[in-house]
Write a protein that holds these residues in place. Structure first.
Motif, short mmCIF file in Angstrom:
data_model
loop_
_atom_site.label_atom_id
_atom_site.label_comp_id
_atom_site.label_asym_id
_atom_site.label_seq_id
_atom_site.Cartn_x
_atom_site.Cartn_y
_atom_site.Cartn_z
N MET A 105 27.05 -8.16 -2.08
CA MET A 105 27.92 -9.21 -1.52
C MET A 105 28.43 -10.15 -2.62
SD MET A 105 27.11 -12.30 1.01
CE MET A 105 25.87 -11.49 2.04
N ASP A 106 29.61 -10.61 -2.41
CA ASP A 106 30.22 -11.61 -3.27
C ASP A 106 29.27 -12.79 -3.45
OD1 ASP A 106 31.97 -13.10 -4.66
OD2 ASP A 106 33.40 -13.43 -3.02
N LYS A 107 29.06 -13.18 -4.68
CA LYS A 107 28.10 -14.27 -4.89
C LYS A 107 28.60 -15.60 -4.32
CE LYS A 107 25.11 -12.65 -8.51
NZ LYS A 107 24.30 -13.00 -9.68
N LYS A 108 29.90 -15.79 -4.36
CA LYS A 108 30.45 -17.03 -3.81
C LYS A 108 30.16 -17.12 -2.31
CE LYS A 108 34.62 -19.81 -3.39
NZ LYS A 108 36.08 -19.89 -3.51
N THR A 109 30.43 -16.03 -1.61
CA THR A 109 30.15 -15.99 -0.18
C THR A 109 28.66 -16.20 0.08
OG1 THR A 109 31.81 -14.24 -0.12
CG2 THR A 109 30.61 -14.67 1.92
N GLN A 110 27.86 -15.59 -0.77
CA GLN A 110 26.41 -15.71 -0.64
C GLN A 110 25.97 -17.17 -0.76
OE1 GLN A 110 24.43 -12.94 -3.22
NE2 GLN A 110 22.47 -14.02 -3.03
N ILE A 111 26.52 -17.85 -1.73
CA ILE A 111 26.20 -19.27 -1.90
C ILE A 111 26.56 -20.05 -0.65
CG2 ILE A 111 26.81 -21.37 -3.16
CD1 ILE A 111 27.22 -19.60 -5.65
N ILE A 112 27.75 -19.79 -0.11
CA ILE A 112 28.19 -20.48 1.10
C ILE A 112 27.22 -20.24 2.25
CG2 ILE A 112 29.96 -20.51 2.90
CD1 ILE A 112 32.07 -20.33 0.85
N GLU A 113 26.81 -18.99 2.41
CA GLU A 113 25.94 -18.67 3.54
C GLU A 113 24.56 -19.28 3.42
OE1 GLU A 113 25.97 -14.56 4.57
OE2 GLU A 113 28.12 -14.59 5.05
N ILE A 114 23.99 -19.15 2.22
CA ILE A 114 22.66 -19.74 2.01
C ILE A 114 22.72 -21.26 2.13
CG2 ILE A 114 20.77 -20.03 0.38
CD1 ILE A 114 20.70 -17.23 0.96
N ALA A 115 23.75 -21.84 1.54
CA ALA A 115 23.88 -23.30 1.59
C ALA A 115 24.04 -23.77 3.03
CB ALA A 115 25.07 -23.75 0.75
N THR A 116 24.82 -23.04 3.80
CA THR A 116 25.00 -23.39 5.22
C THR A 116 23.65 -23.42 5.92
OG1 THR A 116 27.14 -22.27 5.23
CG2 THR A 116 26.16 -22.76 7.37
N LYS A 117 22.86 -22.40 5.66
CA LYS A 117 21.54 -22.31 6.30
C LYS A 117 20.65 -23.48 5.87
CE LYS A 117 17.64 -19.12 6.82
NZ LYS A 117 16.69 -19.35 5.69
N LEU A 118 20.59 -23.73 4.58
CA LEU A 118 19.71 -24.80 4.09
C LEU A 118 20.20 -26.18 4.52
CD1 LEU A 118 18.77 -23.55 0.51
CD2 LEU A 118 17.44 -23.41 2.62
N PHE A 119 21.50 -26.40 4.47
CA PHE A 119 22.04 -27.68 4.93
C PHE A 119 21.71 -27.89 6.41
CE2 PHE A 119 25.77 -27.86 1.64
CZ PHE A 119 24.85 -28.12 0.65
N SER A 120 21.79 -26.82 7.18
CA SER A 120 21.49 -26.93 8.61
C SER A 120 20.03 -27.27 8.84
CB SER A 120 21.80 -25.60 9.30
OG SER A 120 23.14 -25.24 9.11
N GLU A 121 19.18 -26.58 8.11
CA GLU A 121 17.74 -26.74 8.33
C GLU A 121 17.22 -28.09 7.86
OE1 GLU A 121 16.38 -22.05 7.94
OE2 GLU A 121 16.01 -23.47 6.32
N ASN A 122 17.73 -28.53 6.71
CA ASN A 122 17.15 -29.73 6.09
C ASN A 122 18.09 -30.92 6.01
OD1 ASN A 122 14.96 -27.91 5.44
ND2 ASN A 122 16.24 -27.21 3.76
N GLY A 123 19.32 -30.71 6.44
CA GLY A 123 20.30 -31.77 6.29
C GLY A 123 20.97 -31.70 4.93
N PHE A 124 22.18 -32.19 4.88
CA PHE A 124 22.96 -32.10 3.64
C PHE A 124 22.34 -32.91 2.51
CE2 PHE A 124 26.49 -33.95 1.07
CZ PHE A 124 26.88 -32.80 0.42
N GLU A 125 22.02 -34.16 2.79
CA GLU A 125 21.49 -35.03 1.74
C GLU A 125 20.13 -34.58 1.24
OE1 GLU A 125 23.42 -37.36 0.71
OE2 GLU A 125 24.77 -37.77 2.38
N ASN A 126 19.42 -33.91 2.10
CA ASN A 126 18.06 -33.50 1.72
C ASN A 126 17.98 -32.09 1.16
OD1 ASN A 126 15.69 -35.27 1.99
ND2 ASN A 126 16.72 -35.80 3.91
N THR A 127 19.11 -31.52 0.86
CA THR A 127 19.12 -30.20 0.24
C THR A 127 19.75 -30.31 -1.14
OG1 THR A 127 19.45 -29.25 2.43
CG2 THR A 127 19.77 -27.80 0.54
N SER A 128 18.98 -30.05 -2.17
CA SER A 128 19.53 -30.15 -3.52
C SER A 128 20.21 -28.83 -3.89
CB SER A 128 18.44 -30.46 -4.53
OG SER A 128 17.55 -29.38 -4.63
N ILE A 129 21.15 -28.93 -4.80
CA ILE A 129 21.82 -27.73 -5.29
C ILE A 129 20.80 -26.77 -5.92
CG2 ILE A 129 23.47 -26.90 -6.99
CD1 ILE A 129 24.81 -28.12 -4.61
N SER A 130 19.81 -27.33 -6.58
CA SER A 130 18.78 -26.49 -7.20
C SER A 130 18.11 -25.59 -6.16
CB SER A 130 17.71 -27.35 -7.87
OG SER A 130 18.31 -28.38 -8.62
#
Lengths: 182, 182
Positions: free
Chosen positions: A1-26
């Motif tokens: 899978m495209d890494k860019k798409t992968q980042i979007i999908e994983i980030a969506t999941k983590l932002f949802s689970e923990n909230g945007f502010e509480n999810t670091s890029i790391s």
DNA sequence: TTGCACTGACTATACGGTCAGTCAATATAA
DNA sequence: TTATATTGACTGACCGTATAGTCAGTGCAA
């Protein structure tokens, strides 16, 4: 899978689970096996990543709506709308979670302001179209109220009440809007 | 004024305006002319401060409700409830903002879980009591829906739509619940 | 050879929280 | 009344950590 798409999908999941502010890029990098540099190569900032996520989601909503918009009778379309809302809210909790999260936080709401407006206008227009065809009096206000009801149900179900009686509430809604004449 | 109270009030304001995660204790200290040490002297952590704020707010809600609970007819009480909700939502935007904010953020929702449950149970009970007295069929589900409607209106008004037609929505609500028989 | 996806060490900053200590008010003892 | 001890609100310098974002460089496909 495209890494860019992968980042979007994983980030969506983590932002949802923990909230945007509480999810670091790391953490996003860790979870998607990607370096920090790459994220900032594809997205100009953490905020930019969120904007892209929100845009992608809006596109999905619009597509979904267009696929339903058959040549059904308006009453059936309303019925379908209610049903698919309740199916979605049960199966895709995280999706609703994230949207509530970013729309109720001052900073992210500001950041996404134009995108939120765009999406909500689309939703209002779609709903109003249905009520107009049903020939409801006061279609616009009824549409606002209908949307508020669904949003409120999502909010109460996801964030406030335990043992929320979703099924019975759905029946009551259908009774109210379909069986009675609003 | 008591400095502890002052910290609570200023923090409530800043948390409301900027969100909990986006307000640092340092900023609270600056705004209330108080040292960092004092905040942690009075509250065991930033999270603890938020819990205290939420508790204080719940107390206010309960007191307000008790003051209204005259020996009115149930229909009048419902009418009053709707009216005071719309008055409040217009005059005390920030208050609603903060509550939506903390209830839709995974971290703060977890932190306040027991307090949220306590408050929502109280609200549900109060509303159910009214609908029971009106002799509504399905009073519990109707209560859930009524609460969802109000919450949804708050959410849409504060976070989503521009030019939200609050006044007309209020009239429609009154028409629905008071004039018709639900 | 050019261009682009990609890396990971690095930086500056801001955060929550700590801690040793100040100071004024109050309680106690003479 | 006066001297002493105790409390608790209050300060601000300090600490470890985590954060968003940078950048010089690598490797690969066209």
């Amino acid at each position: 899978m495209d890494k860019k798409t992968q980042i979007i999908e994983i980030a969506t999941k983590l932002f949802s689970e923990n909230g945007f502010e509480n999810t670091s890029i790391s953490r996003v990098c860790e979870a998607s096996n990607v370096s920090k540099g790459l994220v900032f190569h594809h997205f100009k900032s953490k905020d930019g990543l969120l904007r892209e996520i929100f845009s992608v989601t809006t596109k999905k909503i619009i597509e979904m709506n267009e696929s339903i918009n058959d040549e059904q009778k308006p009453m059936d379309r309303l019925y379908d709308l209610i049903n698919s809302f309740f199916i979605q809210i049960k199966s895709d909790k995280l999706f609703f979670q994230l949207n509530l999260n970013v729309m109720t936080q001052p900073k992210t709401r500001e950041l996404l302001n134009d995108l939120i407006k765009e999406r909500s206008t689309f939703i209002l227009t779609s709903v109003k179209q249905i009520f107009n065809q049903i020939n409801t009096e006061n279609a616009e206000i009824i549409s606002y109220l209908f949307i508020a009801e669904l949003d409120g149900i999502a909010l109460n179900y996801l964030g406030i009440f335990d043992n929320y009686p979703l099924e019975q509430i759905k029946e009551q809604l259908i009774k109210k809007y379909i069986k009675n004449g609003i």
